[in-house]
Scaffold this active site. Structure first.
Site, short mmCIF file in Angstrom:
data_model
loop_
_atom_site.label_atom_id
_atom_site.label_comp_id
_atom_site.label_asym_id
_atom_site.label_seq_id
_atom_site.Cartn_x
_atom_site.Cartn_y
_atom_site.Cartn_z
N SER A 138 38.08 3.91 45.45
CA SER A 138 37.28 2.73 44.68
C SER A 138 37.41 1.28 45.47
O SER A 138 38.59 1.00 45.69
CB SER A 138 38.31 2.84 43.32
OG SER A 138 37.75 1.63 42.45
N LYS A 164 33.46 4.93 45.29
CA LYS A 164 33.18 4.40 44.27
C LYS A 164 32.96 2.98 44.55
O LYS A 164 33.83 2.09 44.93
CB LYS A 164 34.11 4.59 43.07
CG LYS A 164 34.08 3.77 41.72
CD LYS A 164 34.81 4.16 40.33
CE LYS A 164 36.22 3.61 40.33
NZ LYS A 164 36.97 4.08 39.11
N LYS A 166 32.77 -1.02 42.95
CA LYS A 166 32.65 -1.71 41.60
C LYS A 166 31.55 -2.77 41.57
O LYS A 166 30.92 -3.11 42.77
CB LYS A 166 34.20 -2.64 41.74
CG LYS A 166 35.38 -1.89 41.54
CD LYS A 166 35.62 -1.50 40.21
CE LYS A 166 37.00 -0.86 39.99
NZ LYS A 166 37.27 -0.30 38.67
N ASP A 191 31.25 1.56 39.06
CA ASP A 191 32.13 1.25 38.05
C ASP A 191 32.10 -0.40 37.58
O ASP A 191 32.22 -1.24 38.32
CB ASP A 191 33.65 1.42 38.34
CG ASP A 191 34.72 1.30 37.06
OD1 ASP A 191 34.10 1.18 36.06
OD2 ASP A 191 35.77 1.29 37.32
N GLU A 216 30.18 4.25 35.55
CA GLU A 216 31.49 4.25 34.72
C GLU A 216 31.60 3.15 33.90
O GLU A 216 31.31 2.05 34.46
CB GLU A 216 32.51 4.32 36.01
CG GLU A 216 33.92 4.37 35.22
CD GLU A 216 34.98 4.33 36.55
OE1 GLU A 216 34.80 4.92 37.46
OE2 GLU A 216 36.26 4.13 35.95
N ASP A 241 35.98 5.25 30.69
CA ASP A 241 37.31 5.15 31.21
C ASP A 241 37.92 4.23 30.18
O ASP A 241 38.56 4.84 29.27
CB ASP A 241 37.12 4.26 32.41
CG ASP A 241 38.47 3.62 32.89
OD1 ASP A 241 39.51 3.66 32.06
OD2 ASP A 241 38.53 3.13 34.17
N GLY A 293 42.91 5.48 38.25
CA GLY A 293 44.01 4.75 38.71
C GLY A 293 44.06 3.30 38.29
O GLY A 293 43.06 2.66 37.99
MG MG Z 1 37.17 2.46 35.73
#
Ligand code: MG
Length: 372
Positions: A138, A164, A166, A191, A216, A241, A293
């Site tokens: 991430s 992933k 952000k 995400d 996400e 999530d 995580g």
């Molecule tokens: Mg998330």
């Protein structure tokens, strides 16, 4: 059945500096404040790690609230008590509403203690089958598109099985498109950590064209209804999530097509017992899971790896190498991914042991508890 009596406990508050600044749509993190609980019984110790933050950015729970509940409410309920299994301990805390992250500290520590008393790895009690779990990474929000592409390239070279990114409003379609153009075959996700609303449907229509494995948690942390609406407008699966705290939440989400992938963070959901229930719900819907995580230190990371060995966790999880995050972890065992896979720690319980030299340096305060 082995009953395990909780004979004593130790609660520590740690401050652990991160190796890098981690930026998400919430803001920037440079260190983590961690509650670490030890439960003792039957000559063994079990460990649980809190994932709540100092401010209610991700969910509502915060470190001071959890510290209060563990000290004043939950430990008095379980100290001196004996439990035949973790579900019994979970039931003892069930009269108290919500606060699943705080409950998880106690529940996960007891799972670890119970498994060590039985002399078996946690994964075999949970139904985990894999010896290694697939790992993604991430990546926080970077200062520029060029840096983003560079950082992605560096992590592809480390053989992570999924990247992933952000995203947040103003930092979404452009950087994601740039990465997609640079790496056409990359397994890539984004995400949003709840930073958008349905009025941003245009942004999601554009992201829908970029071949993402899933998007996400685009919408509100406590919403399922609008996620179902957004899912009906795009082909890319939504992954939930923040919105999923329980197996009941998972059932409601999957029944209404509010998401087609689930991120499980055991500590978000009250611990390992509820995580196994969520796994069962997802399996019955044929929906894939992956392990989330929360920038865990070694204790929480080890718990997550054991859960991620369950058969429904088919997508790469955020259980990347501890050395990415910490100069010195709080456990002796190096939790390091190798060729995009994280080995499940061997030995009883979580398989990790506390590094007391490191703990001493990062402990802000600690307190011992015995039955009154
Ligand atoms: Mg998330």
């Amino acid at each position: 059945m082995t009953r395990v009596t909780i004979e004593s406990a130790e609660l520590r508050l740690l401050e652990l500096p991160l190796k890098f600044r981690f930026e998400t749509s919430f803001g920037v993190q440079t260190k983590r404040t961690i509650l670490l609980l030890t439960l003792r019984g039957g000559g063994m110790e079990g460990y649980g790690e809190g994932v709540m933050e100092r401010l209610p950015s991700y969910r509502e729970e915060v470190v001071p609230g959890a510290e209060y509940l563990v000290r004043e409410v939950f430990l008095p309920k379980v100290l001196g008590q004996s439990f035949a299994n973790p579900a019994q301990l979970e039931a003892a805390l069930a009269p108290f509403r919500g606060n699943r992250m705080a409950k998880a500290i106690v529940e996960m520590a007891f799972w670890d203690l119970w498994a060590r008393c039985l002399g078996v790895p946690l994964q075999s009690l949970l139904g985990g089958t894999r010896e290694r779990v697939p790992v993604g990474v991430s990546l926080g929000i970077q200062p520029s598109i060029e840096t983003t592409v560079d950082v992605v390239e560096r992590h592809i070279a480390q053989q992570y099985k999924r990247i992933k990114l952000k995203i947040k409003p103003g930092w979404d379609v452009e950087p994601v498109r740039a990465v997609r153009e640079a790496f056409p075959d990359l397994t890539m996700t984004v995400d949003a950590n709840s930073a958008y609303s349905l009025s941003d449907a245009r942004t999601f229509a554009q992201l829908d064209e970029l071949g993402l494995d899933y998007i996400e948690q685009p919408l509100a942390y406590d919403d399922l209804h609008d996620h179902a609406k957004l899912q009906s407008l795009i082909r890319t699966p939504l992954c939930l999530d923040e919105s999923i705290l329980s197996a009941q939440d998972a059932r409601k989400a999957l029944t209404t097509d509010a998401g087609r992938v689930l991120n499980v963070k055991p500590a978000r959901c009250g611990g390992l017992t509820e995580s196994v229930r969520i796994h069962a719900v997802a399996q019955s819907f044929g929906v894939p899971l992956w392990m989330g995580g929360m920038l865990e230190a070694g204790v929480g990371r080890a718990h997550n790896i054991h859960v991620a060995s369950l058969p429904g966790f088919t997508k790469p999880g955020d259980v990347s190498s501890a050395s990415r995050y910490w100069e010195h972890d709080i456990v002796h065992e190096a939790l390091e991914a190798d060729q995009g896979e994280m080995p499940v720690p061997a030995g009883a319980g979580t398989g990790v042991t506390l590094n007391h030299d490191v703990l001493k340096r990062v402990t802000v305060r600690s307190e011992d508890f015995r039955p009154s």
